[in-house]
Write a protein that holds these residues in place. Structure first.
Motif, PDB file in Angstrom:
ATOM      1  N   LEU A 139       0.951  -1.452   0.194  1.00 25.97           N
ATOM      2  CA  LEU A 139      -0.103   0.249   0.082  1.00 25.97           C
ATOM      3  C   LEU A 139       0.917   1.058   0.308  1.00 25.97           C
ATOM      4  O   LEU A 139       1.521   1.678   0.554  1.00 25.97           O
ATOM      5  CB  LEU A 139      -0.816  -0.330   1.674  1.00 25.97           C
ATOM      6  N   PRO A 140       0.354   2.373  -0.830  1.00 28.95           N
ATOM      7  CA  PRO A 140       1.294   3.795  -0.977  1.00 28.95           C
ATOM      8  C   PRO A 140       1.436   4.288   0.443  1.00 28.95           C
ATOM      9  O   PRO A 140       0.279   4.300   1.137  1.00 28.95           O
ATOM     10  CB  PRO A 140       0.672   3.854  -2.361  1.00 28.95           C
ATOM     11  N   ASN A 141       2.436   5.193   0.774  1.00 36.58           N
ATOM     12  CA  ASN A 141       2.937   6.249   1.780  1.00 36.58           C
ATOM     13  C   ASN A 141       1.633   6.944   1.668  1.00 36.58           C
ATOM     14  O   ASN A 141       0.724   7.410   2.171  1.00 36.58           O
ATOM     15  CB  ASN A 141       3.607   6.567   1.891  1.00 36.58           C
ATOM     16  N   GLU A 142       1.484   7.937   0.419  1.00 40.80           N
ATOM     17  CA  GLU A 142       0.987   9.053   0.259  1.00 40.80           C
ATOM     18  C   GLU A 142      -1.345   8.240  -0.206  1.00 40.80           C
ATOM     19  O   GLU A 142      -0.921   6.988  -1.493  1.00 40.80           O
ATOM     20  CB  GLU A 142       1.521   9.738  -1.319  1.00 40.80           C
ATOM     21  N   PRO A 143      -1.982   8.848  -0.025  1.00 40.35           N
ATOM     22  CA  PRO A 143      -3.424   8.247  -0.781  1.00 40.35           C
ATOM     23  C   PRO A 143      -3.408   8.494  -1.340  1.00 40.35           C
ATOM     24  O   PRO A 143      -2.511   9.055  -2.579  1.00 40.35           O
ATOM     25  CB  PRO A 143      -4.499   9.561  -0.247  1.00 40.35           C
ATOM     26  N   ILE A 144      -4.282   7.203  -3.073  1.00 40.57           N
ATOM     27  CA  ILE A 144      -4.347   6.965  -4.090  1.00 40.57           C
ATOM     28  C   ILE A 144      -5.678   7.388  -4.144  1.00 40.57           C
ATOM     29  O   ILE A 144      -6.656   6.008  -3.093  1.00 40.57           O
ATOM     30  CB  ILE A 144      -3.741   6.476  -5.023  1.00 40.57           C
TER      31      ILE A 144
END
Length: 99
Positions: free
Chosen positions: A8-13
């Motif tokens: 899962l990415p650190n910055e929201p997508i």
């Protein structure tokens, strides 16, 4: 959700799923995957298709790239994000339990 945490990415997508009769917006980040009402920025990925194609994707009966090749779904995203989505949908799909 713990098995998805490493990818899962650190910055929201934000992922917008659109079909004939509706749509839903999901926020994907290290915090998890949540349904939201509005996106928080420019990182919105859109997946469009029929209700049946969307259900096949979410239930794991057909992979995202299979449906893209069959023109069942269209995706507005970079190739990197498509691979990320493919991984998330694959790892989160329900598995049949044989007794």
């Amino acid at each position: 959700m713990h098995m998805l945490a490493p990818i899962l990415p650190n910055e929201p997508i934000y992922i917008q799923l659109q079909w004939e009769s509706g749509q839903v917006l999901l926020c994907v980040s290290r915090e998890g995957i949540q349904r939201v009402e509005t996106g928080g920025g420019e990182r919105i990925i859109t997946i469009r298709g029929s209700t049946q194609a969307m259900m096949s994707l979410l239930q794991g009966s057909l992979k995202l790239q299979q449906q893209l090749r069959l023109n069942e779904l269209s995706v507005t995203a970079s190739f990197r994000h498509i691979l990320l989505l493919e991984s998330i949908f694959f790892l989160a799909k329900p598995y049949d339990v044989v007794h």
